[in-house]
Design a protein around this motif. Structure first.
Motif, PDB file in Angstrom:
ATOM      1  N   GLN A 136       0.813  -1.221   0.000  1.00 42.27           N
ATOM      2  CA  GLN A 136       0.000   0.000   0.000  1.00 42.27           C
ATOM      3  C   GLN A 136       0.846   1.271   0.000  1.00 42.27           C
ATOM      4  O   GLN A 136       0.567   2.222   0.726  1.00 42.27           O
ATOM      5  N   SER A 137       1.876   1.273  -0.820  1.00 45.95           N
ATOM      6  CA  SER A 137       2.784   2.405  -0.872  1.00 45.95           C
ATOM      7  C   SER A 137       2.998   2.848  -2.307  1.00 45.95           C
ATOM      8  O   SER A 137       2.567   2.178  -3.247  1.00 45.95           O
ATOM      9  N   LEU A 138       3.668   3.974  -2.481  1.00 49.02           N
ATOM     10  CA  LEU A 138       3.706   4.646  -3.776  1.00 49.02           C
ATOM     11  C   LEU A 138       5.090   5.207  -4.045  1.00 49.02           C
ATOM     12  O   LEU A 138       5.735   5.765  -3.153  1.00 49.02           O
ATOM     13  N   LEU A 139       5.549   5.047  -5.285  1.00 47.41           N
ATOM     14  CA  LEU A 139       6.759   5.702  -5.782  1.00 47.41           C
ATOM     15  C   LEU A 139       6.341   6.705  -6.845  1.00 47.41           C
ATOM     16  O   LEU A 139       5.620   6.362  -7.783  1.00 47.41           O
ATOM     17  N   MET A 191       4.082   7.085 -11.747  1.00 46.19           N
ATOM     18  CA  MET A 191       3.644   6.642 -10.428  1.00 46.19           C
ATOM     19  C   MET A 191       3.509   5.129 -10.424  1.00 46.19           C
ATOM     20  O   MET A 191       2.875   4.554 -11.310  1.00 46.19           O
ATOM     21  N   VAL A 192       4.097   4.500  -9.423  1.00 47.76           N
ATOM     22  CA  VAL A 192       4.060   3.042  -9.296  1.00 47.76           C
ATOM     23  C   VAL A 192       3.662   2.692  -7.871  1.00 47.76           C
ATOM     24  O   VAL A 192       4.238   3.222  -6.912  1.00 47.76           O
ATOM     25  N   GLY A 193       2.680   1.819  -7.726  1.00 50.53           N
ATOM     26  CA  GLY A 193       2.285   1.387  -6.395  1.00 50.53           C
ATOM     27  C   GLY A 193       1.102   0.439  -6.444  1.00 50.53           C
ATOM     28  O   GLY A 193       0.493   0.229  -7.496  1.00 50.53           O
ATOM     29  N   SER A 194       0.753  -0.105  -5.291  1.00 54.93           N
ATOM     30  CA  SER A 194      -0.287  -1.121  -5.236  1.00 54.93           C
ATOM     31  C   SER A 194      -1.674  -0.561  -5.522  1.00 54.93           C
ATOM     32  O   SER A 194      -2.595  -1.313  -5.837  1.00 54.93           O
TER      33      SER A 194
END
Length: 302
Positions: A234-237, A256-259
């Motif tokens: 549940q995090s974001l780059l 943006m990359v994340g769950s």
């Protein structure tokens, strides 16, 4: 007033319909700067309620690269890792920096304003509101990690490949010095990360002085593990550029990359203020500067 009510109804109905069907890979949303700024927060509240992720974003890591245009990165054979991130996440095909040169763009992304800065010279600290200060006021956490920063809290203008012009949090008196960290302090246990952190590679590793390949290799070597972890936690780059190669167009990649991200290409027009507004809204923070009049990014969430 009738116009405003009609607008809100239209936006709410659009959001409801969007929630009942699967969104396409390329989505347009509210313009970056609405015509009537007095109505902004009312109008955008309707969008935010319907289109933000329904799970909390535990951590955000923002990485800022330097001085390269969209066309120099996307589909480049010199940036295989960055293009892998593009395939895994969201690519904004209509993203722009605010101005030239570097420093005012960093200030804009962090505080919603260039703070009147028009060059890269070393400035006295400002007292204005900013993302880091708002996170701390809300009992959340923040830290900035700069490669080649010689020690915690360093306020000098340059050191090796570090430049204060690329470090916005050190520019504000309301950010504690202890949160200005060298990149060597970046947690390897990612659940120990602050709520929001910024990562600034040095001048060789952010494409300022080095090559695209060098920056891509550095990013892979230092952030790929976090990118993989974010997909399951549940995090974001957020990977962005300060500005392009000094062209008038100033188009940059934003990834943006994340769950919680729906992979795809998104054509809504965004800039640094939209990215800032998105982070603020994800955590319910007060808006800083021009982010008040900028739409949050609402198209990418699962």
């Amino acid at each position: 007033m009738n116009h405003l009510k009609s607008f809100i109804v239209a936006i709410s109905l659009s959001a409801l319909l969007a929630g009942c069907s699967e969104a396409p890979a390329s989505v347009s949303t509210v313009q970056s700067t609405p015509a009537n700024s007095a109505e902004t927060d009312v109008e955008l509240a309707a969008v935010k309620t319907a289109r933000f992720p329904n799970i909390p974003v535990k951590h955000i890591v923002v990485v800022i690269e330097e001085n390269h245009a969209y066309k120099q990165i996307v589909n480049s054979s010199n940036a295989p890792f960055m293009n892998k991130l593009i395939k895994q996440g969201a690519l904004f095909t209509n993203a722009y920096a605010i101005t030239h040169p570097s420093q005012p763009n960093y200030m804009a992304l962090f505080s919603g304003s260039s703070q009147g800065v028009k060059d890269d010279s070393c400035k006295k600290p400002f007292q204005s509101d900013n993302l880091g200060h708002q996170l701390l006021k809300s009992n959340l956490t923040f830290a900035g990690y700069s490669e080649d920063l010689p020690r915690v809290g360093f306020t000098g203008c340059t050191y090796k490949g570090y430049g204060r012009k690329h470090n916005p949090w050190v520019q504000f008196t309301n950010i504690p010095a202890k949160l200005n960290q060298p990149f060597t302090a970046f947690p390897q246990q990612f659940d120990k990360l602050p709520t929001v952190s910024f990562v600034i590679p040095n001048h060789q590793d952010d494409m300022h002085d080095g090559t695209v390949k060098q920056a891509d290799d550095w990013l892979k070597g230092n952030l790929s593990a976090y990118a993989d972890w974010a997909m399951k936690h549940q995090s974001l780059l957020i990977l962005t550029w300060d500005e392009d190669d000094f062209s008038k167009k100033n188009q940059i990649p934003v990834i943006m990359v994340g769950s919680m991200i729906k992979p795809g290409k998104y054509n809504e027009r965004i800039n640094h203020y939209n990215v800032l507004r998105t982070i603020e809204d994800l955590y319910g923070l007060s808006r800083s500067g021009a982010s008040r009049n900028s739409a949050p990014i609402t198209s990418v969430w699962k």
